[in-house]
Design a protein around this motif. Sequence first.
Motif: not given
Length: 251
Positions: A19-24, A71-72
Amino acid sequence: MLARTTGRLFTGTFKALFGDFDGFVRIVWAWYVLVAVVAALGRMLAADSAAVAAVVSVVWLCSSASIAVAWHRNLLLGERPAAFNLTFGRREIAYLLKTLLIALIAAVPALVLITLASALVTVGVVALSALVVLAVFLVLPPIMRLCLVLPATALDEPLGFGEAFSRSAGLGVPMALAGVATGLCVGALDLGLTQLAGLLGGGAAFGAIAVFILSLGLQIAMTALQIGILTGGYYILRERQMAPPAHTPPD
């Protein structure tokens, strides 16, 4: 309850990542580049390979803590990561120290299991399978429960090891099973890529490079998934705290 919680943790960590691979990716890319650069410079400039390995290990540990904290906080607070994440401050130091302490605690049962595995390696598959089941259901769950102090540390919330263990009754086995399941999924994909690389051979340079990139992506995904399971466990722990009592005594 066990199956439902395990399924919730397992599916939740995948949903959070994709859902937020770009963020990781924004969280990890600078650290991965830094580790690679430090390793390359160390090999070129230093004659002592042990010293190079030590420096790379320190940078890798710092990167692991920074990535996990970011990430948390992204998953639990909605805190968007910066495009260039090389943060390592008080929060990350506390996270790293607690991680190392948990690793030391886990080292004792790990050594016992390794010793047993070495003794049983000639006995057969059944004995080794029983040892794996023992590890997953008896050894790993308490460690996972202790690990719930880590997301609390990332959020600057007070949670001691004893409190984490006592409040997380019933969460250890689901987190352990979800962690093993995600590891098996990623491991199976990685094995498939390794087999594909072997079939391509040395002549197909482009294909080999593509497989390497996909394998690196799986390693990054595995990092996110394992952090996500702890995040999910801590989220459930907080849900319990906010849940209304099952029975309200009469006035």
